[in-house]
Design an enzyme around this catalytic site. Structure first.
Site, PDB file in Angstrom:
ATOM      1  N   GLU A 201       0.872  -1.174   0.000  1.00 24.34           N
ATOM      2  CA  GLU A 201       0.000   0.000   0.000  1.00 24.34           C
ATOM      3  C   GLU A 201       0.905   1.218   0.000  1.00 24.34           C
ATOM      4  O   GLU A 201       1.629   1.451   0.964  1.00 24.34           O
ATOM      5  CB  GLU A 201      -0.881   0.024   1.260  1.00 24.34           C
ATOM      6  N   ASP A 310      14.831  11.692  -3.110  1.00 21.15           N
ATOM      7  CA  ASP A 310      14.230  10.831  -2.081  1.00 21.15           C
ATOM      8  C   ASP A 310      14.943   9.479  -2.065  1.00 21.15           C
ATOM      9  O   ASP A 310      14.324   8.432  -2.011  1.00 21.15           O
ATOM     10  CB  ASP A 310      12.725  10.646  -2.377  1.00 21.15           C
ATOM     11  N   ARG A 314      14.294   2.321   1.360  1.00 22.14           N
ATOM     12  CA  ARG A 314      12.882   1.950   1.109  1.00 22.14           C
ATOM     13  C   ARG A 314      12.513   2.164  -0.355  1.00 22.14           C
ATOM     14  O   ARG A 314      11.555   1.584  -0.861  1.00 22.14           O
ATOM     15  CB  ARG A 314      11.939   2.747   2.020  1.00 22.14           C
ATOM     16  N   ASN A 315      13.269   3.034  -1.039  1.00 20.40           N
ATOM     17  CA  ASN A 315      13.013   3.322  -2.453  1.00 20.40           C
ATOM     18  C   ASN A 315      13.970   2.592  -3.390  1.00 20.40           C
ATOM     19  O   ASN A 315      14.148   2.985  -4.535  1.00 20.40           O
ATOM     20  CB  ASN A 315      13.087   4.831  -2.709  1.00 20.40           C
ATOM     21  N   ASP A 328      10.894   4.804  -7.428  1.00 24.49           N
ATOM     22  CA  ASP A 328      10.185   5.961  -6.869  1.00 24.49           C
ATOM     23  C   ASP A 328      10.787   7.286  -7.268  1.00 24.49           C
ATOM     24  O   ASP A 328      11.486   7.932  -6.509  1.00 24.49           O
ATOM     25  CB  ASP A 328      10.073   5.864  -5.344  1.00 24.49           C
TER      26      ASP A 328
END
Length: 457
Positions: A201, A310, A314-315, A328
């Site tokens: 999500e 960014d 996590r990306n 991302d």
């Protein structure tokens, strides 16, 4: 005239069907995307079909190079949306009258609602579109997630309105993103997509696993109109990028919102990959390999004069064969003038970017230093137990994180270089790559030859 000097990796779009290939040739349909693998002879190339994976010869005159989308502020998924205009203004805009000519405006009388204005038999009918419980409806029988969804439906079905929507009245200065995506070969066919299980999500919508023409893909679904429009920037950037360490965009689908279709990275993001496996499974050489993968992807962005803004573990996503790829590109900008401080990931953002909104490749290098720390701490949260306010103040005062346990000294000294207060004193990504390759050579001498050739040590 076909361009006759395509390099390996160039993506092409078929101009016509080729259904009866000779033994060495590739079969394809009009609109299929093919990747050049090698030069053939006499105007032929060896190519791979992006969807089926099949390889064979293609005639260069039967294909055109897949173009990147131009960054254009006028590109819109909703060129028929005119914002806050009055009923009489809408009537003027829909002249000369033409059956099925339409536009959508914001309702002045009912803030939060919309109005669909349609020309029929020389007249303009105004349909109020009510916004309730996150859904839109003209009547109480048909509900829509967003305006894109609604216009798509009434362009194919008359429903409860007087005519099917035939022709959008474009707002002055806008261009149809759908048309541009289609012309450049990036618009995919919804009927060929099979959605599978939910694998995440995001802040803006769900991410699903799926299959597109036999290929495993990831599909990011964005249902909000405004967000879909914002993601057009990310999509535009991704059409320009082709590198083994960047997540590859396959295309987009417009259906009940926007679907961004990329290659599937089966092992998820790098933070979770490292946290769930830990030291007993992932060894130092693999950590260095991930660091190099990301560095090579960022070196490529640097060469394109693109700033990620960014960069964090996590990306970064991990493929089936454990290759790390940067993803991302939502915050990626060609320049650094625009900024939204509220959304900035404080623990990863360089001091000059937080304080003065000065973004550059060198602020990406700072973030890369934090990402290195994440990799060698096996996915720990940076600046453990510190609040965002503390991080800002302490880092500005000269504080830097200690080396993670068992981190090679050479790698920690690279982190410290990335965290130089003065941006110009931080190394460029190509220099970082050279230093990491030397580290890799120290840890695993047999790896030196494999570096840069795609070999996984």
């Amino acid at each position: 005239m076909a361009k006759m000097s395509w390099a390996a990796g160039t993506q092409c779009v078929a101009k016509a069907d080729h259904r009866k290939p000779k033994p060495e040739e590739l079969s394809y349909h009009k609109g299929d995307v093919l990747t050049i693998v090698d030069h053939g002879t006499k105007g032929y190339y060896k190519a791979r079909h992006n969807s089926t994976g099949g390889e064979g010869l293609i005639n260069s005159s039967n294909v055109r190079e897949r173009e990147a989308l131009r960054v254009d502020p006028g590109l819109s998924f909703m060129p028929w949306f005119h914002g806050k205009i009055s009923g009489p203004e809408a009537v003027c805009k829909l002249q000369p009258a033409e059956d099925g000519l339409f536009l959508v405006r914001e309702s002045i009388r009912h803030p939060g609602d919309y109005v669909l204005c349609v020309s029929v038999s020389g007249d303009v009918i105004h349909y109020r579109v009510r916004y309730r419980d996150n859904k839109l409806a003209i009547d109480n029988t048909q509900y829509f997630y967003n305006l894109i969804d609604m216009i798509e439906f009434y362009s194919k079905n008359k429903g409860s309105i007087a005519t099917i929507l035939l022709k959008p009245k474009q707002k002055h200065g806008t261009k149809s993103a759908e048309l541009e995506l289609s012309k450049t070969g990036w618009l995919l066919d919804i009927t060929k997509l099979k959605l599978g299980k939910n694998i995440g999500e995001g802040e803006f919508g769900a991410v699903h696993e799926g299959h597109y023409m036999g290929q495993r893909v990831a599909v990011k679904t964005i249902k909000c109109d405004v967000t879909a429009q914002a993601f057009l920037q990310e999509t535009t950037v991704m059409t320009k990028l082709q590198h083994k360490n960047l997540v590859r965009l396959l295309g987009v689908i417009l259906h009940k919102g926007l679907h961004i279709v990329t290659e599937l990275m089966t092992k998820g993001n790098l933070v979770n990959f490292l946290r769930t496996r830990g030291r007993s499974v992932v060894h130092s050489v693999q950590l260095l390999r991930f660091a190099l993968d990301v560095c090579e992807g960022m070196e490529y962005l640097e060469s394109k004069k693109l700033i990620h803004r960014d960069l964090a573990a996590r990306n970064v996503l991990v493929s089936d064969d454990s290759v790390a790829k940067v993803s991302d590109f939502g915050l990626t900008k060609v320049d650094s003038k625009e900024s939204d401080n509220a959304k900035l990931p404080v623990k990863w953002t360089a001091p000059e970017a937080l304080k003065k909104e000065k973004f550059s490749t060198k602020s990406d290098v700072w973030s890369y230093g934090v990402l290195l720390w994440e990799i060698f701490s096996y996915g720990r949260q940076p600046y453990p137990k510190m609040s965002l306010k503390e991080v800002k103040e302490k880092v500005e005062g000269g504080y830097r994180m200690q080396a993670p346990d068992d981190c090679p000294p050479g790698v920690y000294s690279l982190m410290r270089m990335c965290w130089e207060p003065e941006p110009r004193r931080r190394p460029a990504f190509h220099k970082l790559r050279e230093k990491l390759e030397r580290e890799m050579g120290k840890l695993s001498p047999g790896c030196r030859e494999g570096i840069g050739t795609g070999s996984r040590c």
